[in-house]
Each structure stands twice: as C-alpha cells, then as structure tokens.
Scaffold this motif. Structure first.
Motif, short mmCIF file in Angstrom:
data_model
loop_
_atom_site.label_atom_id
_atom_site.label_comp_id
_atom_site.label_asym_id
_atom_site.label_seq_id
_atom_site.Cartn_x
_atom_site.Cartn_y
_atom_site.Cartn_z
N VAL A 307 59.66 37.15 42.88
CA VAL A 307 58.44 36.78 42.16
C VAL A 307 57.31 37.70 42.61
N GLU A 308 56.31 37.80 41.77
CA GLU A 308 55.16 38.64 42.06
C GLU A 308 54.03 37.78 42.62
N ILE A 309 53.48 38.21 43.76
CA ILE A 309 52.34 37.54 44.38
C ILE A 309 51.10 38.41 44.16
N GLN A 310 50.05 37.79 43.63
CA GLN A 310 48.82 38.51 43.30
C GLN A 310 47.69 38.02 44.18
N ALA A 311 46.87 38.94 44.64
CA ALA A 311 45.72 38.60 45.49
C ALA A 311 44.49 39.34 44.98
N LEU A 312 43.35 38.68 45.09
CA LEU A 312 42.07 39.28 44.73
C LEU A 312 41.08 38.98 45.84
N VAL A 313 40.45 40.01 46.36
CA VAL A 313 39.46 39.88 47.43
C VAL A 313 38.14 40.41 46.88
N ALA A 314 37.14 39.53 46.80
CA ALA A 314 35.84 39.90 46.23
C ALA A 314 34.72 39.48 47.17
N GLN A 315 33.66 40.30 47.18
CA GLN A 315 32.51 39.99 48.03
C GLN A 315 31.88 38.67 47.58
N SER A 316 31.58 37.81 48.54
CA SER A 316 31.05 36.49 48.22
C SER A 316 29.56 36.43 48.51
N ALA A 317 28.85 35.71 47.67
CA ALA A 317 27.42 35.49 47.88
C ALA A 317 27.15 34.09 48.41
N LEU A 318 28.21 33.36 48.76
CA LEU A 318 28.08 32.00 49.23
C LEU A 318 28.18 31.96 50.75
N ALA A 319 27.61 30.90 51.32
CA ALA A 319 27.71 30.73 52.77
C ALA A 319 29.14 30.43 53.19
N SER A 320 29.87 29.70 52.35
CA SER A 320 31.28 29.40 52.60
C SER A 320 32.10 30.03 51.48
N ASP A 352 35.50 36.21 49.10
CA ASP A 352 36.24 35.23 48.32
C ASP A 352 37.68 35.72 48.18
N VAL A 353 38.63 34.85 48.43
CA VAL A 353 40.04 35.22 48.37
C VAL A 353 40.73 34.33 47.35
N ARG A 464 33.52 45.75 56.04
CA ARG A 464 32.33 45.43 56.80
C ARG A 464 31.26 44.83 55.90
N PRO A 465 30.53 43.86 56.36
CA PRO A 465 29.49 43.24 55.52
C PRO A 465 28.44 44.23 55.09
N ARG A 466 27.93 44.05 53.90
CA ARG A 466 26.88 44.91 53.38
C ARG A 466 25.57 44.65 54.13
N GLU A 467 24.79 45.67 54.35
CA GLU A 467 23.53 45.53 55.07
C GLU A 467 22.55 44.69 54.23
N GLY A 468 21.90 43.75 54.93
CA GLY A 468 20.92 42.90 54.27
C GLY A 468 21.53 41.88 53.32
#
Length: 470
Positions: A307-320, A352-353, A464-468
C-alpha cells in the motif's frame, strides 16, 4: 402464573441495573439503559446437589487424532479466505458492518452461488420480497434456487428450519428477529441474545451453517450484547469507506482458521467483485514518484499487501500544530515524530503533519513505522523516495530499526509487482542465512539516521522555524 419482573439493561454492553440511571458504569455510555420486562422463572429451592444425580462425564486424553472439519466452499474465493477455507457445517458465523457497506449484497451473492450445489435459505427481517428480488435481478441471481422468506418471528423460523434440510441459512439481520417469550422490543439485549442462542443451538443440532448479519454501533462495534460475539464461531467485519470502492472483509475471530485474515472486494454496478491481487489494485493509480509518498510492504493475516503511505508536512500558524491520520495509528505517528526530533535532530513540532493510507485500507502493524518515517522525511526534504522502492521496518524509541515478521513473504510480493529496491532492517544474528530475493536490491537500515542520510545532509535546515513566526 409466572410473575413479570422489570429490569434495566444497557443496550450497549448488556449490564443490568436495579433501577434506571442515565450513565452505564460498565461501558461509560449515556442514555443506553432501557427497561425490559421478563417472566421470572421458578426460584431455586436448594443446592444443585440435592436434586437428581447427573450422569458422569467421560474424560479423554488431549493426545489423539481428530478429523479436520469439512468445508462448504462458497465459490467466492475472498469470502472463503476470510472464513478460513469455507463454511463449516454446524457452525455459526456473524457478519457486521456499517449501513450500506454491502453485507446483504455479499450474503445474497454467496447463497446465489452456493444454491447450485447446496440447499440454501435466506431469511430477511429488514426487506420485503420484492426488494430482495430487485437486488437479485441487479446481481444476475434471479434464477438461483434460493429459498427466500421475509420473517421476523423466531418461533416461525425455528419451526420451519426444524422440518427442512437446508445446509446454509442466512439471517438478515439478527437485530430484527423477535422471540414472543420475551416482553421486550426487537434489537434489545435480551432479544438478540435469546434469538441468537436458539438459532445457534438449532444449527449445531441439525448440522447446517448459519450466518447472522449484525448491525454496528456508531463506534463500529456489533450492536447488542458483547456475548453475541462469544457465542458464534466466526466473526467477520465488513470495512470500507464510502468514498472508496474497496471493501475489506476482515476475520477478527475464527475457531476454524486464522484470525486477521482478510478478503478484498471492489464495489461495482453488478455487486461486489473479488480482488485476487489487492496490491496491484491499491498501487494502480501511482504515476511518477512524488515527494511525501512511500510504499509499505504490509501483511494482512497470511496475505502480503503493498500500500502507499502519503505524508504532508506544512508550516503551522497555530500554537498546537495539527496531527491528522487517516488509515493509520495516531499514537505511532506521534512516537515517530518524537524519535525524529530526539534521536535524529529533525524537529517537526512546529509543523502540521497529515498522514494518509491510500485506498481506504487501515494499517496498524508496527512494521509500517519505517515507511511512515520515509514519507515524512521525503515530504520535508521535498525529495521523492527512489522509484520502485518498498519499505518495511519497525522503529524503536532509541531510533534503531527492528526486524519484522515474515519479511520474505513481503519482499517476494514486492518483487512480483516489479519493485527493484527495498529498505529493510538489518537481519539479526538469529537469521540462519541472508535473505535474498531475485531481482530485488536490499538496503539495510540500522538506525533512523541512516534513512535520513539517504535524502541528503541538509534536511535539518529545512525545518528550522521561520524568524519572527511566533
């Protein structure tokens, strides 16, 4: 005249209470306790030893030869696989699934094929005769010699089956059957338990196979008392998503075969069509390799499946940040993310994962850890996993890659489908000889860091987290 007593029973787990309460302490459910009226039987007047003496038991030794139970082959290969090789005469089988998943369809298809060689009966308590005839015409089974009846009275059904010589009987569904000896509505715990007990007792005495179709609750469990699953010999769950055409028939209990065996079907215009090679079907829509995807060599029962496993990692603007999993285990995803952070220096806590198992299949075995990690690393690095590569392995908390069971069967399935590379754990000292599969190059992964190195050395700079940002 017997006195009528009231008792309050939880319709979810079967727990009994002396009075009504809104919360069930046994299963932690709310508003599931209902009043049921039963006739009180004669009270016991003394110990059982004071009554007539029973006959002595004949004890036998465990050592000995017993004939294997005969099988009734349904003709539907995937159904026979899930049942352990076919139906056993005198056994009871319970089939559960969500509404509209295809329980009645697969049962009608099964008796339609069986009726050519065996005497079969289909008793429906939910649908009228015309409704079942319309489904049979759509499936092309209108000329099958199936004895059909629409009934809900348990007394009438027992009387009819007592005088018949059917070999396979299907009850659709057990929650609609009604015993007139109980003063409670159909579908209650008492009714389901009593009806199932009488049908199973009759099946074992007369030697026919009975298949009970059961409803499920919103949590996915078979409705009614849990003792219903203990009473039958085999329990099958029909799984699937409405958005996918695949249906999985999974055995979770089988006294005559292996558990966790599955049968794969595809829903079409003419009913459920069995899928003999589910790996090729789940990977049919794969085009050129893209980042964030990895092919996992899984195992469902005795059947290897890719089976194919898909993952998406995106920068989050949330505290959690979000953690969304479809078709996998969210707890194992969190563990893998923690190991990547603590052992490999790949912090993904601010992202976000999203994780998805393509095709609607559910994967829960630890052997998928390495494939999940590869999909995550590929998404972060924006680098596809090498083409025609299959991955299997379990991740430990220290980051080591642990061997998994039946690796040879998994890799042989991958080689059969044209895969040329495999990321596998290092074989332990207990392995008698090195595992070699013709046409498949194996890359041994000892530590999770070895997998990260295959994608490049600069992955840490990309997370690495974006500055600011905060």
């Amino acid at each position: 005249m017997a006195k009528t007593q009231s008792r309050f029973i939880c319709q979810n787990c079967g727990a009994e209470y002396r009075k009504w309460t809104g919360h069930c302490d046994a299963c932690d459910a709310w508003n599931t306790i209902e009043e049921e009226r039963v006739e009180a039987g004669p009270k016991a007047t003394g110990a059982i030893t004071t009554g007539p003496r029973g006959k002595p038991l004949d004890f036998v030794a465990l050592e000995g030869q017993s004939a294997r139970p005969p099988r009734i082959i349904t003709g539907i290969t995937e159904l026979d696989r899930a049942c352990g090789g076919g139906l056993v005469p005198g056994s009871a089988l319970l089939v559960g699934g969500d509404p509209g998943i295809g329980k009645s369809t697969i049962m009608l298809q099964a008796v339609g094929v069986l009726a050519a060689r065996h005497k079969c009966a289909y008793i429906s308590g939910e649908e009228a005769v015309d409704q079942v005839r319309m489904r049979a015409a759509r499936l092309g089974l209108e000329k099958s010699k199936v004895d059909f009846a629409a009934a809900t009275s348990l007394r009438d059904i027992i009387s009819t089956l007592e005088q018949s010589n059917h070999e396979v009987v299907i009850i659709d569904s057990i929650q609609t059957m009604y015993a007139d000896t109980l003063d409670s509505a159909p579908g209650t715990v008492s009714q389901v338990r009593a009806c199932a007990l009488e049908l199973i007792r009759l099946a074992k005495r007369k030697g026919f196979a009975v298949i009970l179709v059961g409803h499920v609750t919103k949590e996915g469990q078979i409705a009614g008392p849990r003792v219903l699953e203990h009473m039958v010999d085999t329990v099958l769950y029909f799984e699937g998503e409405r958005g996918h055409q695949f249906r999985i028939l999974r055995a979770v209990k089988n006294r005559f075969g292996a558990t966790d065996e599955i049968g794969v079907f595809e829903m079409g215009d003419t009913g459920l069509v069995e899928v003999p090679n589910p790996s090729a079907l789940f990977l049919a829509d794969r085009d050129a390799p893209v980042s964030g995807t990895a092919v996992f060599a899984g195992l469902e029962g005795t059947r290897p499946m890719l089976v194919e496993i898909q993952a998406l990692v995106a920068q989050s603007a949330l505290a959690s940040p979000r953690r969304a999993v479809v078709g996998g285990d969210s707890a194992r995803l969190n563990m893998i993310l923690a190991v990547l952070d603590a052992r490999c220096g790949l912090p993904l806590s601010q992202f976000d994962v999203y994780l998805n198992v393509a095709g609607g299949l559910r994967v829960g075995e630890p052997a998928a850890d390495l494939a999940v990690a590869a999909a995550l690393i590929s998404a972060v690095a924006n680098t596809p996993v090498p083409a025609e590569t299959v991955i299997v392995g379990e991740i430990g908390l220290s980051g080591e890659i642990r061997p998994v069971g039946q690796t040879e069967a998994r890799l042989k399935e991958a080689a059969k489908l044209g895969f040329v590379n495999a990321y596998v754990p290092k074989q332990g000292q207990s392995a008698k000889k090195k595992l070699t599969i013709k046409g498949l190059k194996q890359v041994e992964i000892v530590h999770l860091q070895d997998l990260i190195n295959l994608f490049g050395q600069d992955i840490g700079d990309k997370v690495r987290p974006r500055e600011g940002m905060y």
